[in-house]
Design a protein around this motif. Structure first.
Motif, PDB file in Angstrom:
ATOM      1  N   ALA A   1       0.843  -1.190   0.000  1.00  0.00           N
ATOM      2  CA  ALA A   1       0.000   0.000   0.000  1.00  0.00           C
ATOM      3  C   ALA A   1       0.882   1.245   0.000  1.00  0.00           C
ATOM      4  N   TYR A   2       0.535   2.199  -0.850  1.00  0.00           N
ATOM      5  CA  TYR A   2       1.295   3.448  -0.907  1.00  0.00           C
ATOM      6  C   TYR A   2       1.340   4.113   0.460  1.00  0.00           C
ATOM      7  N   ARG A   3       0.241   4.101   1.192  1.00  0.00           N
ATOM      8  CA  ARG A   3       0.194   4.751   2.493  1.00  0.00           C
ATOM      9  C   ARG A   3       1.198   4.151   3.469  1.00  0.00           C
ATOM     10  N   ASP A   4       1.385   2.820   3.419  1.00  0.00           N
ATOM     11  CA  ASP A   4       2.355   2.178   4.307  1.00  0.00           C
ATOM     12  C   ASP A   4       3.774   2.620   3.962  1.00  0.00           C
ATOM     13  N   ALA A   5       4.064   2.647   2.668  1.00  0.00           N
ATOM     14  CA  ALA A   5       5.387   3.099   2.238  1.00  0.00           C
ATOM     15  C   ALA A   5       5.609   4.550   2.635  1.00  0.00           C
ATOM     16  N   TYR A   6       4.604   5.376   2.434  1.00  0.00           N
ATOM     17  CA  TYR A   6       4.702   6.809   2.735  1.00  0.00           C
ATOM     18  C   TYR A   6       5.061   7.023   4.203  1.00  0.00           C
ATOM     19  N   ARG A   7       4.396   6.312   5.090  1.00  0.00           N
ATOM     20  CA  ARG A   7       4.617   6.509   6.529  1.00  0.00           C
ATOM     21  C   ARG A   7       6.069   6.255   6.923  1.00  0.00           C
ATOM     22  N   HIS A   8       6.702   5.333   6.251  1.00  0.00           N
ATOM     23  CA  HIS A   8       8.096   5.030   6.587  1.00  0.00           C
ATOM     24  C   HIS A   8       9.080   5.928   5.853  1.00  0.00           C
ATOM     25  N   MET A   9       8.776   6.296   4.631  1.00  0.00           N
ATOM     26  CA  MET A   9       9.670   7.172   3.886  1.00  0.00           C
ATOM     27  C   MET A   9       9.688   8.580   4.464  1.00  0.00           C
ATOM     28  N   ILE A  10       8.584   9.016   5.049  1.00  0.00           N
ATOM     29  CA  ILE A  10       8.501  10.387   5.549  1.00  0.00           C
ATOM     30  C   ILE A  10       9.350  10.578   6.799  1.00  0.00           C
ATOM     31  N   TRP A  11       9.686   9.508   7.482  1.00  0.00           N
ATOM     32  CA  TRP A  11      10.512   9.629   8.693  1.00  0.00           C
ATOM     33  C   TRP A  11      11.836  10.307   8.392  1.00  0.00           C
ATOM     34  N   PHE A  12      12.447   9.905   7.292  1.00  0.00           N
ATOM     35  CA  PHE A  12      13.733  10.505   6.926  1.00  0.00           C
ATOM     36  C   PHE A  12      13.559  11.984   6.584  1.00  0.00           C
ATOM     37  N   GLU A  13      12.470  12.319   5.890  1.00  0.00           N
ATOM     38  CA  GLU A  13      12.228  13.710   5.516  1.00  0.00           C
ATOM     39  C   GLU A  13      12.068  14.590   6.750  1.00  0.00           C
ATOM     40  N   LYS A  14      11.484  14.054   7.800  1.00  0.00           N
ATOM     41  CA  LYS A  14      11.227  14.828   9.013  1.00  0.00           C
ATOM     42  C   LYS A  14      12.377  14.763  10.021  1.00  0.00           C
ATOM     43  N   TYR A  15      13.356  13.938   9.760  1.00  0.00           N
ATOM     44  CA  TYR A  15      14.501  13.784  10.665  1.00  0.00           C
ATOM     45  C   TYR A  15      15.253  15.112  10.741  1.00  0.00           C
ATOM     46  N   GLY A  16      15.411  15.644  11.942  1.00  0.00           N
ATOM     47  CA  GLY A  16      15.939  16.991  12.087  1.00  0.00           C
ATOM     48  C   GLY A  16      17.430  17.121  12.333  1.00  0.00           C
ATOM     49  N   LYS A  17      18.146  16.027  12.488  1.00  0.00           N
ATOM     50  CA  LYS A  17      19.585  16.109  12.729  1.00  0.00           C
ATOM     51  C   LYS A  17      20.348  16.128  11.403  1.00  0.00           C
ATOM     52  N   PRO A  18      21.657  16.435  11.428  1.00  0.00           N
ATOM     53  CA  PRO A  18      22.421  16.531  10.174  1.00  0.00           C
ATOM     54  C   PRO A  18      22.305  15.284   9.302  1.00  0.00           C
ATOM     55  N   LYS A  19      22.059  15.488   8.007  1.00  0.00           N
ATOM     56  CA  LYS A  19      21.923  14.374   7.062  1.00  0.00           C
ATOM     57  C   LYS A  19      22.339  14.785   5.653  1.00  0.00           C
ATOM     58  N   GLN A  20      23.202  15.808   5.542  1.00  0.00           N
ATOM     59  CA  GLN A  20      23.560  16.313   4.213  1.00  0.00           C
ATOM     60  C   GLN A  20      24.351  15.297   3.390  1.00  0.00           C
ATOM     61  N   PHE A  21      24.939  14.301   4.049  1.00  0.00           N
ATOM     62  CA  PHE A  21      25.690  13.279   3.312  1.00  0.00           C
ATOM     63  C   PHE A  21      24.836  12.049   3.002  1.00  0.00           C
ATOM     64  N   LEU A  22      23.560  12.086   3.353  1.00  0.00           N
ATOM     65  CA  LEU A  22      22.718  10.902   3.237  1.00  0.00           C
ATOM     66  C   LEU A  22      21.617  11.088   2.196  1.00  0.00           C
ATOM     67  N   GLN A  23      21.102   9.960   1.710  1.00  0.00           N
ATOM     68  CA  GLN A  23      19.960   9.956   0.807  1.00  0.00           C
ATOM     69  C   GLN A  23      19.066   8.768   1.168  1.00  0.00           C
ATOM     70  N   ASN A  24      17.784   8.911   0.888  1.00  0.00           N
ATOM     71  CA  ASN A  24      16.817   7.881   1.239  1.00  0.00           C
ATOM     72  C   ASN A  24      16.041   7.467  -0.001  1.00  0.00           C
ATOM     73  N   HIS A  25      15.926   6.175  -0.224  1.00  0.00           N
ATOM     74  CA  HIS A  25      15.193   5.646  -1.368  1.00  0.00           C
ATOM     75  C   HIS A  25      14.199   4.575  -0.921  1.00  0.00           C
ATOM     76  N   LEU A  26      13.234   4.321  -1.770  1.00  0.00           N
ATOM     77  CA  LEU A  26      12.452   3.099  -1.671  1.00  0.00           C
ATOM     78  C   LEU A  26      13.224   2.040  -2.443  1.00  0.00           C
ATOM     79  N   ARG A  27      13.506   0.920  -1.796  1.00  0.00           N
ATOM     80  CA  ARG A  27      14.318  -0.100  -2.462  1.00  0.00           C
ATOM     81  C   ARG A  27      13.589  -1.425  -2.535  1.00  0.00           C
ATOM     82  N   LEU A  28      13.679  -2.075  -3.694  1.00  0.00           N
ATOM     83  CA  LEU A  28      13.227  -3.445  -3.871  1.00  0.00           C
ATOM     84  C   LEU A  28      14.446  -4.344  -3.725  1.00  0.00           C
TER      85      LEU A  28
END
Length: 226
Positions: free
Chosen positions: A26-53
């Motif tokens: 379900a898109y909603r399930d994926a969204y809930r987990h992917m958004i965690w990284f977007e909302k993470y407030g500590k330094p992450k300029q060297f990081l990237q987040n993907h949906l991976r199969l």
């Protein structure tokens, strides 16, 4: 050494794998987990987040693997890179429509997961201190999700296709660049599928004052956590 687990990635709350009833989530399930990284407030300029199969075992082929977002009356193909990663489409419409993310494999062969890795540089020049900082950022993020407890950053790993004649070297001070040894293994420690050309850069082996030089952009840079 190549078996050092990038536990945070394995321990990140995995949103619904390919369900028993079909190869989708379900898109909603994926969204809930992917958004965690977007909302993470500590330094992450060297990081990237993907949906991976990610194949469950080495016998599952990813040749021709396709990921599609299915909404009401519309479909969107999501390109996958060589390691099964896709840019996740944050879409209010897909969320409201209760859309599905589907892939063309039998149920149970593929898992889907939020996948954090280190950003590659097009110029191929990585300050050693930045690589250490990137690993520490990734470790801090994983700990914030409840994973990687008791682990430390031991280094990073650069991965390439098996037949690519890439080189990775460490340049310290005024000395000549020192080649890092190439080995065969998984692109990310813990993956079921191996067969990549990988170079491990371990922090304990080289001073932070130098830099790592790559002859070509790697498929990925993974953190080595031990």
């Amino acid at each position: 050494m190549l078996r050092s687990l990038l536990l945070a990635l394995a321990l990140l709350p995995a949103f619904a794998c390919a369900q028993e009833a079909g190869d989708w989530i379900a898109y909603r399930d994926a969204y809930r987990h992917m958004i965690w990284f977007e909302k993470y407030g500590k330094p992450k300029q060297f990081l990237q987040n993907h949906l991976r199969l990610r194949p469950r075992d080495a016998g599952v082929s990813t040749d021709g693997l396709r990921l599609t977002l299915h909404g009401k009356g519309a479909q969107l193909a999501l390109p996958l890179d060589a390691l099964g990663r896709a840019v996740f489409p944050f879409s209010r419409a897909a969320y409201d429509d209760n859309a599905e993310l589907a892939w063309n494999r039998k149920p149970g062969q593929i898992t889907s997961i939020a996948w954090v890795s280190i950003v590659t540089r097009p110029d191929g020049v990585y300050a050693a201190a930045d690589l250490r900082a990137a690993c520490e950022q990734l470790l801090a993020y994983l700990r914030s999700t409840g994973g990687a407890n008791g682990k430390r950053c031991a280094g990073v790993q650069f991965s390439y296709a098996r037949m690519e004649a890439a080189q990775v070297r460490y340049q310290g001070g005024d000395g000549a660049p020192v080649p890092l040894a190439a080995q065969e293994g998984p692109a990310f420690p813990g993956d079921a599928v191996a067969g990549f050309r990988v170079f491990a850069y371990r922090f304990s082996a080289h001073p932070d004052a130098g830099q790592v030089l790559t002859s070509a952009t790697p498929l990925a840079i993974a953190a080595l956590l031990e």
